[in-house]
Motif scaffolding. Structure first.
Motif, PDB file in Angstrom:
ATOM      1  N   THR A  47     -15.571  49.096   2.884  1.00  0.00           N
ATOM      2  CA  THR A  47     -15.769  49.022   2.094  1.00  0.00           C
ATOM      3  C   THR A  47     -14.831  49.636   0.521  1.00  0.00           C
ATOM      4  O   THR A  47     -13.632  49.511  -0.114  1.00  0.00           O
ATOM      5  CB  THR A  47     -17.631  49.279   0.585  1.00  0.00           C
ATOM      6  OG1 THR A  47     -17.955  48.117   1.573  1.00  0.00           O
ATOM      7  CG2 THR A  47     -16.941  48.076  -0.449  1.00  0.00           C
ATOM      8  N   GLU A  75     -19.077  42.749   3.839  1.00  0.00           N
ATOM      9  CA  GLU A  75     -20.618  42.009   4.644  1.00  0.00           C
ATOM     10  C   GLU A  75     -20.346  40.839   5.338  1.00  0.00           C
ATOM     11  O   GLU A  75     -21.689  41.346   6.220  1.00  0.00           O
ATOM     12  CB  GLU A  75     -21.538  42.183   4.010  1.00  0.00           C
ATOM     13  CG  GLU A  75     -22.120  42.949   2.866  1.00  0.00           C
ATOM     14  CD  GLU A  75     -21.114  44.408   2.435  1.00  0.00           C
ATOM     15  OE1 GLU A  75     -20.247  44.172   2.303  1.00  0.00           O
ATOM     16  OE2 GLU A  75     -21.555  45.044   2.264  1.00  0.00           O
ATOM     17  N   ARG A 151     -21.657  49.849  -6.767  1.00  0.00           N
ATOM     18  CA  ARG A 151     -21.743  50.582  -4.977  1.00  0.00           C
ATOM     19  C   ARG A 151     -22.634  51.180  -4.654  1.00  0.00           C
ATOM     20  O   ARG A 151     -23.550  50.984  -5.786  1.00  0.00           O
ATOM     21  CB  ARG A 151     -20.993  51.611  -4.886  1.00  0.00           C
ATOM     22  CG  ARG A 151     -18.828  51.371  -5.737  1.00  0.00           C
ATOM     23  CD  ARG A 151     -18.231  50.352  -4.435  1.00  0.00           C
ATOM     24  NE  ARG A 151     -18.580  50.691  -3.436  1.00  0.00           N
ATOM     25  CZ  ARG A 151     -17.629  51.895  -2.251  1.00  0.00           C
ATOM     26  NH1 ARG A 151     -16.770  52.035  -3.504  1.00  0.00           N
ATOM     27  NH2 ARG A 151     -18.129  52.148  -0.861  1.00  0.00           N
ATOM     28  N   SER A 154     -26.777  47.172  -1.887  1.00  0.00           N
ATOM     29  CA  SER A 154     -27.392  46.334  -1.059  1.00  0.00           C
ATOM     30  C   SER A 154     -28.408  46.370  -1.090  1.00  0.00           C
ATOM     31  O   SER A 154     -29.041  45.543  -0.536  1.00  0.00           O
ATOM     32  CB  SER A 154     -26.543  46.714   0.472  1.00  0.00           C
ATOM     33  OG  SER A 154     -25.682  47.079   0.534  1.00  0.00           O
TER      34      SER A 154
HETATM   35  N1  ASP Z   1     -20.832  48.026   1.253  1.00  0.00           N
HETATM   36  C1  ASP Z   1     -21.741  47.875  -0.510  1.00  0.00           C
HETATM   37  C2  ASP Z   1     -20.690  50.272  -0.617  1.00  0.00           C
HETATM   38  O1  ASP Z   1     -19.748  50.615   0.303  1.00  0.00           O
HETATM   39  C3  ASP Z   1     -22.766  48.376  -0.716  1.00  0.00           C
HETATM   40  C4  ASP Z   1     -23.813  49.012   0.101  1.00  0.00           C
HETATM   41  O2  ASP Z   1     -23.339  50.047   0.652  1.00  0.00           O
HETATM   42  O3  ASP Z   1     -25.067  49.653  -0.432  1.00  0.00           O
HETATM   43  O4  ASP Z   1     -20.992  50.085  -1.774  1.00  0.00           O
END
Ligand code: ASP
Ligand code: ADP
Ligand code: MG
Length: 410
Positions: A47, A75, A151, A154
């Motif tokens: 990300t 994702e 951020r 998930s």
């Molecule tokens: N991939 C996203 C992030 O790095 C969401 C997560 O990891 O929860 O923020």
């Protein structure tokens, strides 16, 4: 036997090898007779990589819609890979993006809120013994555009799905084996908590403990989702987030959180009259800039200093906005500091005990750490200090409140 929602974070799916290990873990739970729905993050670092490419091209004025299309793609990779790994193990599995479910959010790109989740289709797959592997962090707005939840979001995808499906447990599987008294990366002697109340966890998460996304805790509290933080790689009970603590005697302080992503702004020489605070903070709110702590000093000679903190990413915008406002108000100069950090102690036991603040302030004074701002609520005390003292402050407070692993248990 029941329905378990398992969320695996970035480090848990950080390589093909780790994805294979996650697949083995899911197979184990399925073979125990549980229905399992998996929510995944992007592979670790992905990300960040995507967002930095977007910023490189789009700069300050980058389209938030396109940033979400970009960020959500991480994702998509991990859910496809895990679904394949599960299929290789003879399990029925199927990947889902947010629009295929659908996970409906509002339209706030980059920090969207989940409004509704369709569960009918997913329920049928679960009934048929299929493991749905759902992309975390993403949603879809009314117009059908992809949104992201912020951020670390998930965790929130997982708890929201668990709530919608009335799952028996939502497991946040990560690189630590539970919630600790503070970030174990900073304090080696931090202790795993076998349980913590929703209220405390919500404060800790909101005040910077990134082990759980704050909104995931909010969801779990609102919909009474049994929530557990545990390790992906090591067996163990993890930490259960409970409605109420069973222990009669509450510890004064359960945990310490910290954040270094804030900045403070001071408007000096503000005319001390009704309306000044709203003239300063109104335009800041209109720009959707979140304000955290606010301090206004006692006025001297009709003038006062007004200080508040904002997210560091909003600092430049807020400061230039304030320069204009200060002129209109005929206030003095606008100064700021980006090198600050916030350290917070949290505990429901604080409610019934005086003296916690004194212990905190004495401890910081003994380390010669100056407190720049203070804010309190019933179950937390936060202080702003210079960023360079952050780790020292967390370690000293951890000792002062005796949160470390007891010597005999080591
Ligand atoms: N991939 C996203 C992030 O790095 C969401 C997560 O990891 O929860 O923020
Ligand atoms: P994931 O990628 O699995 O979502 P995160 O990096 O978002 O994992 O969250 C796990 C990290 O949270 C840990 O590695 C740890 O450094 C950090 N952390 C911060 N505060 C705490 C705490 N009180 N207890 C446990 N971990 C914490
Ligand atoms: Mg996380």
């Amino acid at each position: 036997m029941g329905l378990i929602v398992q969320k695996y974070g970035g480090t848990s799916v950080g390589s093909v090898q780790k994805i294979q290990a996650v697949a083995d873990r899911v197979v184990r739970f399925r073979s125990e007779g549980h229905q399992v729905l998996v929510v995944l993050s992007a592979m670790s670092g992905e990300t960040n990589r995507l967002l930095s490419m977007g910023r490189e091209i789009g700069g300050e004025t980058v389209s938030r819609r396109e940033m979400d299309v970009l960020a959500a793609s991480g994702e998509q990779v991990s859910i496809a890979l895990l679904s394949m790994a599960l299929q290789q193990r003879g399990l029925g599995a199927r990947s889902f993006l947010a629009n295929q479910i659908s996970i409906r959010t509002d339209g706030a790109h980059g920090r969207a809120r989940i409004e509704k989740i369709e569960t009918e289709g997913i329920r049928q797959y679960l009934e048929d013994g299929i493991v749905p592997v759902v992309a975390g962090f993403q949603g879809v707005n009314e117009a059908g555009d992809i949104t992201t939840l912020g951020r670390g979001g998930s965790d929130t995808s997982a708890v929201a799905l668990a709530a919608a499906l009335e799952a028996d447990e939502c497991q946040i599987c990560t690189d630590v084996d539970g919630v600790y008294t503070t970030d174990p990366r900073i304090v080696e002697s931090a202790r795993r908590l076998s349980q913590i109340t929703f209220e405390e966890m919500l404060e800790l998460a909101s005040l910077g403990s990134k082990v759980l996304h704050p909104r995931s805790v909010e969801f779990a509290g609102r919909y009474q989702v049994p929530l557990r933080v545990m390790s992906t790689f090591v067996e163990g009970p993890g930490t259960l987030i409970t409605m109420e603590s069973e222990e009669m005697e509450q510890p004064l302080v359960s945990g310490i959180a910290h954040t270094a992503d804030e900045a403070k702004i001071t408007v000096a020489g503000v005319p001390d009259r009704p309306g000044s605070a709203s003239k300063i903070l109104g335009p800041v709110a209109d720009e959707n800039i979140e304000v955290d702590m606010i301090v206004q000093n006692i006025g001297v000679d009709g003038l006062t200093d007004f200080t508040f903190t904002v997210k560091r990413q909003d600092y430049d915008q807020a400061k230039s906005l304030l320069v204009g406002i200060a002129q209109e108000l005929e206030a003095g100069e606008v100064v700021g500091d980006k090198e600050i950090a916030k350290v917070s102690i949290v505990g429901v036991g604080m409610r019934s005990h005086a003296g916690v603040a004194t212990t905190m302030f004495d401890c910081l004074a003994a380390e010669n750490i100056n407190i720049q701002m203070i804010s309190t609520s019933e179950i937390k005390i936060s202080v702003v200090i210079a960023e360079r003292y952050l780790e020292l402050a967390v370690r000293s407070l951890h000792n002062a409140f005796q949160l470390q692993v007891p010597a005999e248990a080591e």
